[in-house]
Design a protein around this motif. Sequence first.
Motif, PDB file in Angstrom:
ATOM      1  N   GLY A 349       0.847  -1.186   0.000  1.00 11.23           N
ATOM      2  CA  GLY A 349       0.000   0.000   0.000  1.00 11.23           C
ATOM      3  C   GLY A 349       0.879   1.231   0.000  1.00 11.23           C
ATOM      4  O   GLY A 349       1.785   1.363   0.836  1.00 11.23           O
ATOM      5  N   ASN A 352       0.882   3.267   3.316  1.00  7.73           N
ATOM      6  CA  ASN A 352       1.607   2.592   4.398  1.00  7.73           C
ATOM      7  C   ASN A 352       3.114   2.778   4.235  1.00  7.73           C
ATOM      8  O   ASN A 352       3.832   3.070   5.199  1.00  7.73           O
ATOM      9  CB  ASN A 352       1.265   1.102   4.408  1.00  7.73           C
ATOM     10  CG  ASN A 352      -0.190   0.849   4.726  1.00  7.73           C
ATOM     11  OD1 ASN A 352      -0.830   1.649   5.394  1.00  7.73           O
ATOM     12  ND2 ASN A 352      -0.722  -0.259   4.247  1.00  7.73           N
ATOM     13  N   ASN A 402      -4.128   5.827  -3.841  1.00  5.43           N
ATOM     14  CA  ASN A 402      -4.507   4.867  -2.805  1.00  5.43           C
ATOM     15  C   ASN A 402      -5.757   5.327  -2.061  1.00  5.43           C
ATOM     16  O   ASN A 402      -6.691   4.547  -1.798  1.00  5.43           O
ATOM     17  CB  ASN A 402      -3.340   4.721  -1.831  1.00  5.43           C
ATOM     18  CG  ASN A 402      -3.228   3.334  -1.252  1.00  5.43           C
ATOM     19  OD1 ASN A 402      -2.175   2.957  -0.760  1.00  5.43           O
ATOM     20  ND2 ASN A 402      -4.271   2.544  -1.295  1.00  5.43           N
ATOM     21  N   CYS A 406      -9.750   3.652  -2.141  1.00  5.04           N
ATOM     22  CA  CYS A 406     -10.483   3.249  -0.940  1.00  5.04           C
ATOM     23  C   CYS A 406     -11.725   4.102  -0.724  1.00  5.04           C
ATOM     24  O   CYS A 406     -12.557   3.776   0.118  1.00  5.04           O
ATOM     25  CB  CYS A 406      -9.574   3.350   0.283  1.00  5.04           C
ATOM     26  SG  CYS A 406      -8.246   2.157   0.284  1.00  5.04           S
ATOM     27  N   ARG A 475      -4.477   7.490   7.549  1.00  7.91           N
ATOM     28  CA  ARG A 475      -4.625   6.025   7.500  1.00  7.91           C
ATOM     29  C   ARG A 475      -5.748   5.544   8.404  1.00  7.91           C
ATOM     30  O   ARG A 475      -6.425   4.550   8.108  1.00  7.91           O
ATOM     31  CB  ARG A 475      -3.300   5.369   7.910  1.00  7.91           C
ATOM     32  CG  ARG A 475      -3.284   3.858   7.728  1.00  7.91           C
ATOM     33  CD  ARG A 475      -3.421   3.509   6.262  1.00  7.91           C
ATOM     34  NE  ARG A 475      -3.584   2.078   6.067  1.00  7.91           N
ATOM     35  CZ  ARG A 475      -4.745   1.429   6.151  1.00  7.91           C
ATOM     36  NH1 ARG A 475      -5.850   2.086   6.447  1.00  7.91           N
ATOM     37  NH2 ARG A 475      -4.804   0.141   5.940  1.00  7.91           N
ATOM     38  N   THR A 480      -9.017  -1.145   5.552  1.00  4.95           N
ATOM     39  CA  THR A 480      -7.950  -2.064   5.186  1.00  4.95           C
ATOM     40  C   THR A 480      -8.385  -2.850   3.957  1.00  4.95           C
ATOM     41  O   THR A 480      -9.464  -2.647   3.403  1.00  4.95           O
ATOM     42  CB  THR A 480      -7.652  -3.027   6.346  1.00  4.95           C
ATOM     43  OG1 THR A 480      -8.832  -3.790   6.627  1.00  4.95           O
ATOM     44  CG2 THR A 480      -7.255  -2.265   7.595  1.00  4.95           C
ATOM     45  N   VAL A 481      -7.542  -3.784   3.519  1.00  6.08           N
ATOM     46  CA  VAL A 481      -7.839  -4.535   2.314  1.00  6.08           C
ATOM     47  C   VAL A 481      -9.077  -5.414   2.478  1.00  6.08           C
ATOM     48  O   VAL A 481      -9.758  -5.736   1.508  1.00  6.08           O
ATOM     49  CB  VAL A 481      -6.613  -5.390   1.911  1.00  6.08           C
ATOM     50  CG1 VAL A 481      -6.389  -6.516   2.909  1.00  6.08           C
ATOM     51  CG2 VAL A 481      -6.764  -5.923   0.498  1.00  6.08           C
ATOM     52  N   ARG A 553      -6.910  -1.328  -5.951  1.00  4.67           N
ATOM     53  CA  ARG A 553      -7.034  -0.913  -4.558  1.00  4.67           C
ATOM     54  C   ARG A 553      -5.918  -1.569  -3.780  1.00  4.67           C
ATOM     55  O   ARG A 553      -5.815  -2.780  -3.736  1.00  4.67           O
ATOM     56  CB  ARG A 553      -8.392  -1.382  -4.052  1.00  4.67           C
ATOM     57  CG  ARG A 553      -8.664  -0.997  -2.612  1.00  4.67           C
ATOM     58  CD  ARG A 553     -10.022  -1.546  -2.244  1.00  4.67           C
ATOM     59  NE  ARG A 553     -10.272  -1.306  -0.851  1.00  4.67           N
ATOM     60  CZ  ARG A 553     -11.258  -1.893  -0.185  1.00  4.67           C
ATOM     61  NH1 ARG A 553     -12.061  -2.716  -0.801  1.00  4.67           N
ATOM     62  NH2 ARG A 553     -11.446  -1.619   1.077  1.00  4.67           N
ATOM     63  N   ASP A 554      -5.027  -0.758  -3.222  1.00  6.44           N
ATOM     64  CA  ASP A 554      -3.805  -1.337  -2.667  1.00  6.44           C
ATOM     65  C   ASP A 554      -3.609  -1.059  -1.196  1.00  6.44           C
ATOM     66  O   ASP A 554      -2.503  -1.119  -0.698  1.00  6.44           O
ATOM     67  CB  ASP A 554      -2.579  -0.848  -3.446  1.00  6.44           C
ATOM     68  CG  ASP A 554      -2.581   0.660  -3.628  1.00  6.44           C
ATOM     69  OD1 ASP A 554      -3.482   1.307  -3.073  1.00  6.44           O
ATOM     70  OD2 ASP A 554      -1.691   1.176  -4.300  1.00  6.44           O
ATOM     71  N   ILE A 555      -4.659  -0.702  -0.492  1.00  8.68           N
ATOM     72  CA  ILE A 555      -4.517  -0.628   0.977  1.00  8.68           C
ATOM     73  C   ILE A 555      -5.153  -1.866   1.572  1.00  8.68           C
ATOM     74  O   ILE A 555      -6.272  -2.187   1.231  1.00  8.68           O
ATOM     75  CB  ILE A 555      -5.191   0.631   1.529  1.00  8.68           C
ATOM     76  CG1 ILE A 555      -4.250   1.805   1.329  1.00  8.68           C
ATOM     77  CG2 ILE A 555      -5.458   0.510   3.012  1.00  8.68           C
ATOM     78  CD1 ILE A 555      -4.645   3.058   2.008  1.00  8.68           C
TER      79      ILE A 555
END
Length: 555
Positions: A349, A352, A402, A406, A475, A480-481, A553-555
Motif C-alpha cells: 500500500g 503505508n 490509494n 479506498c 490512514r 484495510t484490504v 485498490r492497494d490498501i
Amino acid sequence: MANQARDEESQKGRPSTLPLSTASSQETASVENVSVTSSMEDAFEPKWPRSWRAYACWLGCFFLMFNSWGLVNAYGTFSSYYVGNSLRDVDQLELNLIGSTQSFLVLLFSAPVGKLLDAGHFRYVVATGTFLVPFGLFMLSVAHPTGDAPASFGSIWATQGLVVGLGMACFFVSSSQIAATWFRRSKSLAVGVVACGASIAGVVYPAMIRFLIRKLGFNNAVRGVAGLAGVTCIYALLFATPNPAHVHPKSQSYRKLSTWIDKEALNNKAFCWFTAAVAFLFLGFYPVFFNLEEWAAVSGLGTRGGSQTPVRPSAPTTAPMQTYFMLMIMNGASTIGRLAFAFFGDYTGALNMHIATQIISSLLIYLLWTLAGSTAAAIAFCVFFGMFSGSVIGLPPASMANILNCTYTDPSTAHFAHSKLGQWTGMMYSAAAIPALIGPLIAGHLVTEYSTYITVQLWSATSLILSALCMIVTRWYLPTVEGTHISTHLYRFFGKHDRADDAEKRRPSRATVDSKRPLSRSTTRVNSKAPSRQMSEVKIETAPEAAVLAPQRDI
C-alpha cells in the motif's frame, strides 16, 4: 417497455440475480459500461503494457519530472555558486527565495494543471512548459554578468525563479498523471520510475553545471543546461501522451469554481489530513537540499569556490571533497529509494510505505545530520536520507491514488478513482504551495539570525515528523484490504469483539455514501440466466468507447 416487463417477469424468483434497474436505458448503460468494462480490464489486462507507445510515454514522463523537480533539486548548486561569486553580498533568505519560488509555482498551479489534464488538454500544457523552461534558463544566461561582477538579484529571480518555475509547473503533475494512464496494475512502480527523473536530474545537472563553469564559465554553463532541457522537453512533447483508452470528462464551464475544486475532496477526511501532511512535508523538505552544500562548507566538511559564506566557518574548509558531491550523492541515493519503495508500495500500500519512510527520514535528520561531525558521517547522512526522502517526495501521487481507490469502491463510482486523480492530486499540491515558499525562507532567516545550521536541521525534522503524524491520521480514516477499518481491528486485537461489530454497523455503507443509485458492492456481478437483451447489446457496442482506467485498490 414491453421488453423490460418481460425481462422483469423472467427475473422473478431468482435469488442469484440482481433486480433490474428501472432507470432509463441511457443511464443504465452509463453505469453498467463503467463497472463491466473495469471488471473485464482488470481480469484480462497484462501486468505490463504491450504497446511501445506506453514505454515511449514513460520515458517522456521521466523527462517531464527531470525538468521540473529535477531543477529544483539542483538549485543547491546554483545557490552555492551565487553565494560565493555573483551574489556574495545577498542574504541567505534571499538566495533561498529563488529556489522556493520555483517550488511554490510548481505546487500552486498543480490544481489547474491537473484539471486541464483531466479534460484532455495535455498537449497545450506540455507545450507551454517546453517553451518556458529552456527560455527562462537562456534568459538567465543573458541576465547574469560575465566574470566576477556582482549580479542583480531581481533579474536572476525573475528568470530562474519565475519564468523557469512557471514552465516547471506545467510538467510536474503531467508526469505522473499521464504515465498512470498506461500502467494500471503497476501504478506505484510506474510513478516511482517517473519520480526518479527528479533525483537523476539532481545528479546530472549539478555535475554538468560545475564542469561547464570550470571550462566555459557560468553563462555558457547555463546555456548548456538550457540545451539539454530543451531536447528532453521536445521528446516529452512528442511522446508523453495519455492512453487513448483513457476517458477525459469535459467540464461544463471553466468559469465555475466547482470545475477547479472538487467539493467531495474537501468533505473527505482522509484527503484533508493527507493534504495537511503534504503541506508539512514541503515546509521542511527542501531546506535540506537548499542548505546542504553551505552547511558542509561552513562546517569544514567540504570545499567550494567563492570567498564568502553567510555563516563563519567553525573550522578551516580544507576537506578534499567538493560540497556539490554531497548533493549529487543525496540525489543519487534518492533514485534507489524511489524505485525500491515504489516497488514494495504496490504490495504494502503506497500510503503505508509513505508513513514508514516519512518517520525514518525525520529521525535521520534528528539523529544523524545534527550529530554529523566528519565527512564520513555527512556522506552517510546523504546516502540514507537520500534513499528514504526519495520515497517521501515521490509517493504523494501514488498515496492519493490509494486514497481514491479506498473512497470510490462502489461499482457505480469506481471509475472516479482514476478520473479524479489529477484534480485531487493537483488540489493537494496547490494547498502545499505556501508552505513550500515559506519553508526555505524561514530556514534561511534562522541561519542568518542565529548563525548556525542546527536551526535548519531542527526545523526540517520537526516539519517532517508532523507530516508523518498527519499521514497516520489519514490512514485511520481508510479501510484495510478486507474492507474493515483500523478501529475495528484494534477492538478485536484487545478482545472487544462486541465493540468492533458495533463500530462497523455504525459506519454508513459505501454504496450509500458514494452513489445515488446503490448497486452491489461486489466487484463483479452474478451472471443472470436471462440477461436483458438491451443491456447485452450495449455491452458489446459501447464497452470499447467507455474504457475507464480504474487503478487497483492497494490498501
